[in-house]
Motif scaffolding. Structure first.
Motif, PDB file in Angstrom:
ATOM      1  N   ARG A   1       1.018   8.187  14.413  1.00 18.94           N
ATOM      2  CA  ARG A   1       0.174   9.007  13.550  1.00 18.94           C
ATOM      3  C   ARG A   1       1.014   9.752  12.513  1.00 18.94           C
ATOM      4  NH1 ARG A   1      -3.908  13.657  15.746  1.00 18.94           N
ATOM      5  NH2 ARG A   1      -5.353  13.476  14.024  1.00 18.94           N
TER       6      ARG A   1
ATOM      7  N   HIS B   1      -1.329   7.692   4.725  1.00 19.38           N
ATOM      8  CA  HIS B   1      -2.754   7.965   4.891  1.00 19.38           C
ATOM      9  C   HIS B   1      -3.260   8.781   3.706  1.00 19.38           C
ATOM     10  CE1 HIS B   1      -6.427   9.901   6.279  1.00 19.38           C
ATOM     11  NE2 HIS B   1      -6.593   8.814   7.003  1.00 19.38           N
TER      12      HIS B   1
ATOM     13  N   GLU C   1      -6.096   7.680   1.076  1.00 16.66           N
ATOM     14  CA  GLU C   1      -7.276   8.546   0.993  1.00 16.66           C
ATOM     15  C   GLU C   1      -7.499   9.048  -0.440  1.00 16.66           C
ATOM     16  OE1 GLU C   1      -8.552  12.512   3.511  1.00 16.66           O
ATOM     17  OE2 GLU C   1      -6.618  11.590   3.834  1.00 16.66           O
TER      18      GLU C   1
ATOM     19  N   LEU D   1     -15.810   8.034  -3.431  1.00 18.10           N
ATOM     20  CA  LEU D   1     -16.319   9.174  -2.669  1.00 18.10           C
ATOM     21  C   LEU D   1     -16.819  10.293  -3.572  1.00 18.10           C
ATOM     22  CD1 LEU D   1     -13.826   9.414   0.327  1.00 18.10           C
ATOM     23  CD2 LEU D   1     -15.984   8.211   0.161  1.00 18.10           C
TER      24      LEU D   1
ATOM     25  N   TYR E   1      -4.928  -0.669  15.172  1.00 19.27           N
ATOM     26  CA  TYR E   1      -4.936   0.803  15.115  1.00 19.27           C
ATOM     27  C   TYR E   1      -5.298   1.282  13.711  1.00 19.27           C
ATOM     28  CZ  TYR E   1      -2.800   5.377  14.244  1.00 19.27           C
ATOM     29  OH  TYR E   1      -2.577   6.659  13.825  1.00 19.27           O
ATOM     30  N   THR E   2      -4.623   0.762  12.713  1.00 15.42           N
ATOM     31  CA  THR E   2      -4.802   1.245  11.344  1.00 15.42           C
ATOM     32  C   THR E   2      -6.255   1.118  10.898  1.00 15.42           C
ATOM     33  OG1 THR E   2      -2.547   0.577  10.861  1.00 15.42           O
ATOM     34  CG2 THR E   2      -3.956   1.039   8.969  1.00 15.42           C
TER      35      THR E   2
ATOM     36  N   GLY F   1      -9.083   4.408  12.046  1.00 17.63           N
ATOM     37  CA  GLY F   1      -9.491   4.956  10.747  1.00 17.63           C
ATOM     38  C   GLY F   1     -11.000   4.905  10.564  1.00 17.63           C
TER      39      GLY F   1
ATOM     40  N   SER G   1     -12.746   7.499  12.329  1.00 20.85           N
ATOM     41  CA  SER G   1     -12.437   8.861  11.849  1.00 20.85           C
ATOM     42  C   SER G   1     -12.992   9.062  10.438  1.00 20.85           C
ATOM     43  CB  SER G   1     -10.926   9.081  11.857  1.00 20.85           C
ATOM     44  OG  SER G   1     -10.357   8.692  13.077  1.00 20.85           O
ATOM     45  N   GLY G   2     -12.153   8.735   9.448  1.00 21.97           N
ATOM     46  CA  GLY G   2     -12.554   8.930   8.053  1.00 21.97           C
ATOM     47  C   GLY G   2     -13.740   8.074   7.652  1.00 21.97           C
TER      48      GLY G   2
ATOM     49  N   LYS H   1     -11.444   7.752  21.004  1.00 19.38           N
ATOM     50  CA  LYS H   1     -10.137   7.863  20.339  1.00 19.38           C
ATOM     51  C   LYS H   1      -9.075   8.387  21.306  1.00 19.38           C
ATOM     52  CE  LYS H   1     -11.561   9.991  16.465  1.00 19.38           C
ATOM     53  NZ  LYS H   1     -11.379  10.667  15.175  1.00 19.38           N
TER      54      LYS H   1
ATOM     55  N   ARG I   1      -5.692   6.416  22.235  1.00 16.90           N
ATOM     56  CA  ARG I   1      -4.330   6.969  22.138  1.00 16.90           C
ATOM     57  C   ARG I   1      -3.587   6.815  23.466  1.00 16.90           C
ATOM     58  NH1 ARG I   1      -6.963  11.375  19.087  1.00 16.90           N
ATOM     59  NH2 ARG I   1      -6.799  10.723  16.917  1.00 16.90           N
TER      60      ARG I   1
ATOM     61  N   PHE J   1      -0.950   0.176   6.147  1.00 19.11           N
ATOM     62  CA  PHE J   1      -1.462   1.174   5.201  1.00 19.11           C
ATOM     63  C   PHE J   1      -1.188   0.731   3.764  1.00 19.11           C
ATOM     64  CE2 PHE J   1      -2.089   4.145   8.677  1.00 19.11           C
ATOM     65  CZ  PHE J   1      -3.140   4.904   8.220  1.00 19.11           C
TER      66      PHE J   1
ATOM     67  N   ASN K   1      -3.579  -1.812   2.623  1.00 19.09           N
ATOM     68  CA  ASN K   1      -4.859  -1.191   2.263  1.00 19.09           C
ATOM     69  C   ASN K   1      -4.793  -0.560   0.882  1.00 19.09           C
ATOM     70  OD1 ASN K   1      -7.120  -0.982   4.441  1.00 19.09           O
ATOM     71  ND2 ASN K   1      -5.182  -0.986   5.542  1.00 19.09           N
TER      72      ASN K   1
ATOM     73  N   PHE L   1      -6.998  -1.168  -2.592  1.00 20.83           N
ATOM     74  CA  PHE L   1      -7.627  -0.096  -3.380  1.00 20.83           C
ATOM     75  C   PHE L   1      -7.170  -0.154  -4.835  1.00 20.83           C
ATOM     76  CE2 PHE L   1      -8.052   2.797   0.596  1.00 20.83           C
ATOM     77  CZ  PHE L   1      -9.230   2.169   0.931  1.00 20.83           C
TER      78      PHE L   1
END
Ligand code: HEM
Length: 215
Positions: free
Chosen positions: A9, A16, A20, A29, A124-125, A129, A132-133, A169, A173, A197, A200, A204
């Motif tokens: 993390r 991250h 984001e 967003l 995991y990534t 995610g 969460s987000g 989650k 973990r 990441f 990703n 984007f």
């Protein structure tokens, strides 16, 4: 010594923030993009989850990756419903991966075939995610483009079989902390997570170029 879950993390924290706050995510967003941009993003996700989930069956018995393969996480059926809603019944005809998406999906598949630890990094990534987000993205998408709450268009973000995401989650973990990997392998997994990441962020960036703000 830090647990593996906090190590992974912390190690990916900076990236991250980068993902984001990417232009595309901020514009999406911020409600500054049309539903077409959202649909295009959803299409790119389809390729990533196809790579993650079409290989999952084979990895289910693997000692390293196996414990992470949980059917309640599978996103492909939800993504396909969303795409049918966003693009219509012929959504598959227009499906097209950006070069950055192809590179991402290829790397996931490569890990799935050759390196279970790397597959865990990608798993995991994405899934942690999304749990969460992803919920923030869902909420914004519902408001911006008028999708029904937790309905068609945003089903990708709705884990119907996970009643308590926070508890899930925590369990996830614990799985990370108990992964059967030595110190060197753990470092390699952390490195792959950073790569995940970056892949990703590349998607984007490409989406940002395709949907620049006219203003
Ligand atoms: C605008 C987009 C995003 C927002 C608002 C967001 C927000 C968040 C938040 C609030 C958390 C913390 C949840 C917690 O502490 O339990 C989180 C965790 C996480 N996010 Fe994101 N995120 C976004 C994009 C992404 C992207 C693009 C990825 C990677 C593909 C990602 C991967 C993760 C992961 C792996 C975690 C779990 C960290 C951990 O607890 O180990 N997020 N996100």
């Amino acid at each position: 010594m830090d647990s593996f879950s906090s190590l992974i993390r912390t190690a990916s924290h900076e990236q991250h923030t980068e993902a984001e706050t990417s232009t595309f995510m901020s514009d999406l967003l911020g409600g500054r993009l049309g539903v077409d941009a959202y649909a295009r993003h959803t299409e790119q996700l389809w390729f990533v989850y196809e790579a993650l989930e079409s290989t999952a069956g084979r990895l289910a018995r693997d000692p390293v990756a196996g414990p992470f393969v949980r059917p309640e996480l599978f996103r492909l059926p939800a993504l396909e419903r969303d795409l049918a809603h966003l693009r219509g019944p012929d959504w598959r005809d227009g499906l097209d991966a950006l070069p950055a998406t192809r590179a991402y999906a290829d790397r996931v598949r490569e890990c799935a075939e050759r390196w279970p630890g790397g597959y865990v990094a990608h798993h995991y990534t994405r899934y942690l995610g999304d749990l969460s987000g992803g919920q923030i993205i869902r909420d914004k998408a519902e408001r911006t483009w008028g999708f029904a709450r937790k309905g068609d268009g945003v089903r990708f973000y709705v884990f119907e079989q996970i009643a308590n995401p926070a508890a899930f989650k925590r369990g996830y973990r614990e799985l990370l902390d108990g992964i059967s990997a030595d110190e060197l392998e753990r470092q390699r997994i952390v490195f792959e997570c950073k790569r995940a990441f970056a892949l990703n962020t590349d998607v984007f960036r490409a989406l940002g170029e395709e949907f620049p703000l006219s203003a």
